[in-house]
Design a protein around this motif. Structure first.
Motif, PDB file in Angstrom:
ATOM      1  N   LEU A   9       0.940  -1.163  -0.222  1.00 56.53           N
ATOM      2  CA  LEU A   9       0.161   0.084  -0.008  1.00 56.53           C
ATOM      3  C   LEU A   9       0.813   1.422   0.029  1.00 56.53           C
ATOM      4  O   LEU A   9       0.611   2.004  -0.754  1.00 56.53           O
ATOM      5  N   LEU A  10       1.793   1.345   0.762  1.00 59.47           N
ATOM      6  CA  LEU A  10       2.592   2.446   0.776  1.00 59.47           C
ATOM      7  C   LEU A  10       3.818   2.460  -0.012  1.00 59.47           C
ATOM      8  O   LEU A  10       4.309   3.545  -0.523  1.00 59.47           O
ATOM      9  N   GLY A  11       4.352   1.346  -0.537  1.00 60.19           N
ATOM     10  CA  GLY A  11       5.830   1.141  -0.941  1.00 60.19           C
ATOM     11  C   GLY A  11       6.751   0.910   0.005  1.00 60.19           C
ATOM     12  O   GLY A  11       6.660   1.208   1.277  1.00 60.19           O
ATOM     13  N   ARG A  12       7.982   0.383  -0.558  1.00 59.34           N
ATOM     14  CA  ARG A  12       8.895  -0.102   0.338  1.00 59.34           C
ATOM     15  C   ARG A  12       9.644   0.885   1.132  1.00 59.34           C
ATOM     16  O   ARG A  12       9.942   0.583   2.467  1.00 59.34           O
ATOM     17  N   GLY A  13      10.005   2.079   0.467  1.00 62.47           N
ATOM     18  CA  GLY A  13      10.580   2.977   1.429  1.00 62.47           C
ATOM     19  C   GLY A  13      10.031   3.716   2.503  1.00 62.47           C
ATOM     20  O   GLY A  13      10.441   3.878   3.473  1.00 62.47           O
ATOM     21  N   GLY A  53       5.779   3.966  20.369  1.00 61.80           N
ATOM     22  CA  GLY A  53       5.906   3.460  18.970  1.00 61.80           C
ATOM     23  C   GLY A  53       4.411   3.802  18.179  1.00 61.80           C
ATOM     24  O   GLY A  53       4.333   3.995  16.936  1.00 61.80           O
ATOM     25  N   GLY A  54       3.384   3.294  18.974  1.00 59.44           N
ATOM     26  CA  GLY A  54       2.270   3.441  18.444  1.00 59.44           C
ATOM     27  C   GLY A  54       1.819   4.977  18.016  1.00 59.44           C
ATOM     28  O   GLY A  54       1.245   5.420  16.937  1.00 59.44           O
ATOM     29  N   LEU A  55       2.353   6.080  18.906  1.00 60.03           N
ATOM     30  CA  LEU A  55       1.917   7.260  18.635  1.00 60.03           C
ATOM     31  C   LEU A  55       2.856   7.902  17.422  1.00 60.03           C
ATOM     32  O   LEU A  55       2.276   8.582  16.448  1.00 60.03           O
ATOM     33  N   VAL A  56       4.105   7.391  17.371  1.00 57.88           N
ATOM     34  CA  VAL A  56       4.576   8.005  16.208  1.00 57.88           C
ATOM     35  C   VAL A  56       4.389   7.245  14.990  1.00 57.88           C
ATOM     36  O   VAL A  56       4.164   7.899  13.802  1.00 57.88           O
ATOM     37  N   GLY A  57       3.972   6.201  14.796  1.00 55.56           N
ATOM     38  CA  GLY A  57       3.355   5.442  13.643  1.00 55.56           C
ATOM     39  C   GLY A  57       2.072   5.919  13.291  1.00 55.56           C
ATOM     40  O   GLY A  57       1.880   6.250  11.812  1.00 55.56           O
ATOM     41  N   ALA A  58       1.184   6.396  14.375  1.00 56.04           N
ATOM     42  CA  ALA A  58      -0.162   6.996  14.115  1.00 56.04           C
ATOM     43  C   ALA A  58       0.249   8.472  13.337  1.00 56.04           C
ATOM     44  O   ALA A  58      -0.276   8.784  12.334  1.00 56.04           O
ATOM     45  N   LEU A  59       1.311   9.226  13.796  1.00 55.89           N
ATOM     46  CA  LEU A  59       1.549  10.429  13.228  1.00 55.89           C
ATOM     47  C   LEU A  59       2.196  10.304  11.755  1.00 55.89           C
ATOM     48  O   LEU A  59       1.866  11.125  10.675  1.00 55.89           O
ATOM     49  N   ILE A  60       2.991   9.346  11.600  1.00 56.30           N
ATOM     50  CA  ILE A  60       3.469   9.036  10.233  1.00 56.30           C
ATOM     51  C   ILE A  60       2.418   8.375   9.364  1.00 56.30           C
ATOM     52  O   ILE A  60       2.496   8.978   8.094  1.00 56.30           O
ATOM     53  N   GLY A  61       1.479   7.811   9.769  1.00 56.21           N
ATOM     54  CA  GLY A  61       0.524   7.407   8.944  1.00 56.21           C
ATOM     55  C   GLY A  61      -0.422   8.621   8.495  1.00 56.21           C
ATOM     56  O   GLY A  61      -1.042   8.661   7.471  1.00 56.21           O
ATOM     57  N   PHE A  62      -0.563   9.552   9.326  1.00 59.68           N
ATOM     58  CA  PHE A  62      -1.295  10.845   9.214  1.00 59.68           C
ATOM     59  C   PHE A  62      -0.517  11.645   8.055  1.00 59.68           C
ATOM     60  O   PHE A  62      -1.122  12.257   7.230  1.00 59.68           O
ATOM     61  N   ILE A  63       0.857  11.690   8.197  1.00 63.11           N
ATOM     62  CA  ILE A  63       1.600  12.346   7.216  1.00 63.11           C
ATOM     63  C   ILE A  63       1.468  11.742   5.895  1.00 63.11           C
ATOM     64  O   ILE A  63       1.196  12.577   4.723  1.00 63.11           O
ATOM     65  N   PHE A  64       1.582  10.318   5.753  1.00 64.78           N
ATOM     66  CA  PHE A  64       1.292   9.601   4.473  1.00 64.78           C
ATOM     67  C   PHE A  64       0.095   9.890   3.789  1.00 64.78           C
ATOM     68  O   PHE A  64      -0.032  10.005   2.778  1.00 64.78           O
ATOM     69  N   ALA A  65      -1.150   9.907   4.759  1.00 61.25           N
ATOM     70  CA  ALA A  65      -2.289  10.221   4.112  1.00 61.25           C
ATOM     71  C   ALA A  65      -2.648  11.396   3.790  1.00 61.25           C
ATOM     72  O   ALA A  65      -3.359  11.732   2.579  1.00 61.25           O
ATOM     73  N   ARG A  66      -1.871  12.592   4.212  1.00 61.25           N
ATOM     74  CA  ARG A  66      -2.075  14.122   3.767  1.00 61.25           C
ATOM     75  C   ARG A  66      -1.112  14.391   2.834  1.00 61.25           C
ATOM     76  O   ARG A  66      -1.301  15.376   2.275  1.00 61.25           O
ATOM     77  N   THR A  67      -0.120  13.522   2.464  1.00 59.59           N
ATOM     78  CA  THR A  67       0.932  13.818   1.490  1.00 59.59           C
ATOM     79  C   THR A  67       1.097  12.695   0.504  1.00 59.59           C
ATOM     80  O   THR A  67       1.780  12.364  -0.073  1.00 59.59           O
ATOM     81  N   ARG A  68      -0.322  12.479  -0.135  1.00 63.87           N
ATOM     82  CA  ARG A  68      -0.081  11.230  -0.802  1.00 63.87           C
ATOM     83  C   ARG A  68      -0.004  11.500  -2.483  1.00 63.87           C
ATOM     84  O   ARG A  68       0.560  10.842  -3.267  1.00 63.87           O
ATOM     85  N   ALA A  69      -0.185  12.971  -3.066  1.00 64.50           N
ATOM     86  CA  ALA A  69      -0.129  13.227  -4.367  1.00 64.50           C
ATOM     87  C   ALA A  69       1.474  13.491  -4.740  1.00 64.50           C
ATOM     88  O   ALA A  69       2.360  13.555  -3.757  1.00 64.50           O
ATOM     89  N   ILE A  70       1.788  12.931  -5.886  1.00 65.34           N
ATOM     90  CA  ILE A  70       3.204  12.908  -6.324  1.00 65.34           C
ATOM     91  C   ILE A  70       3.670  14.303  -5.994  1.00 65.34           C
ATOM     92  O   ILE A  70       5.090  14.383  -5.767  1.00 65.34           O
ATOM     93  N   ARG A  71       3.131  15.650  -6.321  1.00 63.61           N
ATOM     94  CA  ARG A  71       3.405  16.800  -6.109  1.00 63.61           C
ATOM     95  C   ARG A  71       4.162  17.175  -4.491  1.00 63.61           C
ATOM     96  O   ARG A  71       4.537  18.141  -4.202  1.00 63.61           O
ATOM     97  N   GLN A  72       3.436  16.295  -3.865  1.00 65.66           N
ATOM     98  CA  GLN A  72       3.888  16.549  -2.169  1.00 65.66           C
ATOM     99  C   GLN A  72       4.755  15.356  -1.835  1.00 65.66           C
ATOM    100  O   GLN A  72       5.166  15.360  -0.646  1.00 65.66           O
ATOM    101  N   GLN A  73       5.411  14.828  -2.634  1.00 64.30           N
ATOM    102  CA  GLN A  73       6.626  13.986  -2.231  1.00 64.30           C
ATOM    103  C   GLN A  73       7.898  14.509  -1.307  1.00 64.30           C
ATOM    104  O   GLN A  73       8.091  14.207  -0.637  1.00 64.30           O
ATOM    105  N   ARG A  74       8.159  15.853  -1.957  1.00 66.34           N
ATOM    106  CA  ARG A  74       9.240  16.339  -1.166  1.00 66.34           C
ATOM    107  C   ARG A  74       8.857  16.719   0.244  1.00 66.34           C
ATOM    108  O   ARG A  74       9.267  16.884   1.135  1.00 66.34           O
ATOM    109  N   THR A  75       7.447  17.417   0.131  1.00 68.92           N
ATOM    110  CA  THR A  75       6.924  17.770   1.407  1.00 68.92           C
ATOM    111  C   THR A  75       6.824  16.675   2.678  1.00 68.92           C
ATOM    112  O   THR A  75       7.286  16.722   3.681  1.00 68.92           O
ATOM    113  N   GLN A  76       6.373  15.452   1.986  1.00 66.51           N
ATOM    114  CA  GLN A  76       6.392  14.256   2.701  1.00 66.51           C
ATOM    115  C   GLN A  76       7.908  13.740   3.167  1.00 66.51           C
ATOM    116  O   GLN A  76       7.925  13.562   4.456  1.00 66.51           O
ATOM    117  N   PHE A  77       8.814  13.864   2.502  1.00 65.08           N
ATOM    118  CA  PHE A  77      10.245  13.587   2.836  1.00 65.08           C
ATOM    119  C   PHE A  77      10.660  14.499   4.039  1.00 65.08           C
ATOM    120  O   PHE A  77      11.011  14.132   5.057  1.00 65.08           O
TER     121      PHE A  77
END
Length: 289
Positions: free
Chosen positions: A159-163, A243-267
């Motif tokens: 779903l997310l990709g390996r990286g 671990g759960g809190l950090v995972g939830a935060l990163i999941g929120f980041i992934f969900a909100r920066t899904r578009a290809i134009r947002q990849q740099r923001t996500q990084f």
């Protein structure tokens, strides 16, 4: 969004295979594509239709280069088949480390002491923030953690990709170690539970974002939370919660920066999470010096 609404939303499924859920977009048309439809490029992935259009627009020299791409992809079909390679690699390294710890004659104990986490040693031996995931207290401990990693990784990694999946796992592990260092600095901790909790937290947040039914995940989180705080359980709850809190935060980041134009923001957001965790780890140094 209801389950019916989720199933009716084509953005949550591959446009060529409507029965396959995905979290990856074509870099050109921004349509959702499953692993089978993805062709890797230096700057992302592309769908078959956009690839065909790109080939028509290229010069004769570029076309000759592109004609060799199918042979390379055929030899590396696992790269686009959705196989959770990172999940299996993490499992393999973890099991290998556990087997090393069983070697008699003092070597096994040395391996465990060298990789386990202790808050007071985190400042001079920072690798322990991550290598704690490679040490387990018993066969049941590692079996349960690897079973959870296998179950979650098979869904999250494609779903997310390996990286992204690897970043989620490692940062969740660091999150669990940092909270342990802050709240229980003298405690020795072993196990991949913090990282696994991070996967659970991310899956819950991402599932909520795309409108999936996350009831089962919520129940699983609740049961694990209950077990974590049972008297005499011997579980390092700090690692689980961190671990759960950090995972939830990163999941929120992934969900909100899904578009290809947002990849740099996500990084850069992931870099900010890592920097924030290190800053929290350094907090006691400034408070108690």
């Amino acid at each position: 969004m209801t389950e019916t609404g989720y199933q009716a939303n084509p953005d949550n499924f591959c446009y060529r295979h409507p029965d396959r859920q995905s979290f990856v977009l074509c870099q050109r048309c921004l349509r959702t594509i499953c692993p089978e439809c993805q062709t890797p490029l230096p700057v992302g992935v592309i769908c078959p239709e956009c690839l065909a259009e790109q080939q028509k627009q290229q010069s004769a020299q570029h076309k000759a280069t592109v004609t060799r791409m199918p042979r390379r992809r055929a030899s590396g079909r696992a790269a686009t088949s959705g196989t959770p390679v990172v999940t299996y690699a993490i499992m393999g390294v973890t099991v290998f480390s556990y087997l090393l710890g069983l070697i008699p004659g003092g070597f096994g104990n040395l391996v465990q002491v060298w990789l386990a986490f202790n808050g007071q040693l985190a400042y001079t031996q920072p690798w322990r923030l991550v290598t704690v995931t490679l040490v387990h207290a018993s066969i049941w401990h590692i079996a349960l953690n690897m079973l959870a990693l296998w179950a979650l990784g098979r869904s999250l990694e494609p779903l997310l990709g390996r990286g992204r999946f690897l970043a989620l796992y490692l940062l969740s592990a660091v999150g669990g170690s940092v909270l342990t260092a802050l709240l229980a600095p003298n405690q020795w901790v072993v196990g991949a539970s913090g990282a696994v909790w991070g996967l659970l937290g991310a899956m819950f947040v991402i599932g909520r974002h795309i409108g999936a039914n996350v009831t089962a995940i919520a129940v699983l989180l609740g049961l694990n939370l209950l077990i974590t705080f049972l008297p005499g359980s011997g579980i390092a709850w700090q690692a689980h919660i961190g671990g759960g809190l950090v995972g939830a935060l990163i999941g929120f980041i992934f969900a909100r920066t899904r578009a290809i134009r947002q990849q740099r923001t996500q990084f850069w957001l992931l870099v900010a999470v890592a920097a924030g965790l290190l800053a929290l780890l350094a907090l006691p140094v400034f408070l108690y010096r």
